[in-house]
Design an enzyme around this catalytic site. Structure first.
Site, PDB file in Angstrom:
ATOM      1  CG  PHE A 188      -8.354  26.133 -10.962  1.00  0.00           C
ATOM      2  CD1 PHE A 188      -8.694  27.406 -11.398  1.00  0.00           C
ATOM      3  CD2 PHE A 188      -9.368  25.298 -10.500  1.00  0.00           C
ATOM      4  CE1 PHE A 188     -10.010  27.839 -11.375  1.00  0.00           C
ATOM      5  CE2 PHE A 188     -10.688  25.720 -10.481  1.00  0.00           C
ATOM      6  CZ  PHE A 188     -11.007  26.996 -10.924  1.00  0.00           C
ATOM      7  N   GLY A 189      -5.824  28.135  -9.733  1.00  0.00           N
ATOM      8  CA  GLY A 189      -5.943  29.521  -9.269  1.00  0.00           C
ATOM      9  C   GLY A 189      -5.278  29.748  -7.922  1.00  0.00           C
ATOM     10  CE1 TYR A 190      -4.578  35.238  -6.432  1.00  0.00           C
ATOM     11  CE2 TYR A 190      -6.496  34.759  -7.798  1.00  0.00           C
ATOM     12  CZ  TYR A 190      -5.417  35.564  -7.482  1.00  0.00           C
ATOM     13  OH  TYR A 190      -5.176  36.713  -8.226  1.00  0.00           O
ATOM     14  NE  ARG A 218     -16.184  27.340 -10.169  1.00  0.00           N
ATOM     15  CZ  ARG A 218     -14.948  27.562  -9.701  1.00  0.00           C
ATOM     16  NH1 ARG A 218     -14.281  26.625  -9.080  1.00  0.00           N
ATOM     17  NH2 ARG A 218     -14.396  28.738  -9.868  1.00  0.00           N
ATOM     18  CE  LYS A 274     -13.340  30.781 -13.142  1.00  0.00           C
ATOM     19  NZ  LYS A 274     -13.819  32.065 -13.608  1.00  0.00           N
ATOM     20  CG  ASN A 282      -9.949  28.642 -15.561  1.00  0.00           C
ATOM     21  OD1 ASN A 282      -9.684  27.486 -15.282  1.00  0.00           O
ATOM     22  ND2 ASN A 282      -9.606  29.654 -14.798  1.00  0.00           N
ATOM     23  CG  ASP A 322     -16.440  36.652 -13.055  1.00  0.00           C
ATOM     24  OD1 ASP A 322     -15.504  36.321 -13.803  1.00  0.00           O
ATOM     25  OD2 ASP A 322     -16.392  37.680 -12.358  1.00  0.00           O
ATOM     26  CB  SER A 323     -15.301  32.304  -9.143  1.00  0.00           C
ATOM     27  OG  SER A 323     -14.569  31.611 -10.113  1.00  0.00           O
ATOM     28  CB  THR A 353     -15.094  28.792 -18.414  1.00  0.00           C
ATOM     29  OG1 THR A 353     -13.831  29.287 -17.936  1.00  0.00           O
ATOM     30  CG2 THR A 353     -15.105  27.281 -18.277  1.00  0.00           C
TER      31      THR A 353
END
Length: 200
Positions: free
Chosen positions: A160-162, A189, A18, A15, A73-74, A13
């Site tokens: 992180f992210g949402y 995860r 992640k 990211n 992948d999430s 990744t």
């Protein structure tokens, strides 16, 4: 199946959020490499499922490095938005991966669909697909999910992210407000990783 346990692995990744979370899940005695060690850009993810996109990444990074690769992948699925953003979760943040922009888009789409949605429980889930792929070995997949609902406001600076808009079932706070260790024990995860940790 595996003759011996994996002793070194590439986390497939680019990211950083992640990468940090996956590293924290892996055994401490494992030699871990990241894509930045090899300066590899990410492949195009053009499949319609988390599993298939996870496989694209694992296969791509493994072939580039000749190493065993673990890819994730999430994303976030929201029932009221017919499962969106789903596999397009990262893309909702635009080219720069701006998740404040992505979360504002979630709010905008919900405003269009549901009157006074902020007073309702908007069902959602995080899904994670993990794939281990490597030279001369069987591909291993696992899926983890956590159910919850959408917070009407962005809350918390962790994760992180949402994470700042997702409240898992049974909790009063968002992933963004949780301490990392608290989140790691319950999230999608972690659930996906539990199914494959015997290979390490």
């Amino acid at each position: 199946m595996l003759k011996k346990k994996i002793s070194k692995i590439l986390i497939g990744t680019n990211n950083t959020g992640k990468l940090r979370e996956i590293k924290d899940l892996l055994p401490k005695n494992l030699k871990i490499y990241s894509t930045s060690d090899f300066n590899i850009k990410s492949p195009v993810e053009n499949e319609k499922t988390f599993e298939k996109n996870s496989l694209i990444k694992a296969r791509y990074f493994s072939k580039k490095t000749k190493m065993i690769c673990l890819s994730d992948d999430s994303g976030l699925e929201i029932d009221a938005l017919a499962g969106a953003p789903g596999v397009y979760s990262a893309r909702w943040g635009g080219k720069k991966g701006d998740f404040v922009k992505a979360m504002n888009r979630v709010f905008k789409e919900l405003n269009k669909k549901i009157k006074n949605w902020k007073t309702k429980k908007i069902k959602a889930r995080f899904i994670c697909a993990l794939t281990i792929y490597g030279p001369n070995r069987k591909t291993i997949n696992s899926i983890g999910k956590i159910e919850g609902h959408i917070s009407p406001l962005m809350k918390g600076k962790n994760g992180f992210g949402y994470d700042p808009i997702f409240i898992p079932n049974g909790k009063k706070i968002t992933f963004g407000e949780m301490k990392p260790l608290q989140k790691y024990k319950i999230d999608h995860r972690f659930k996906a990783f539990k199914k494959i940790k015997k290979f390490f």
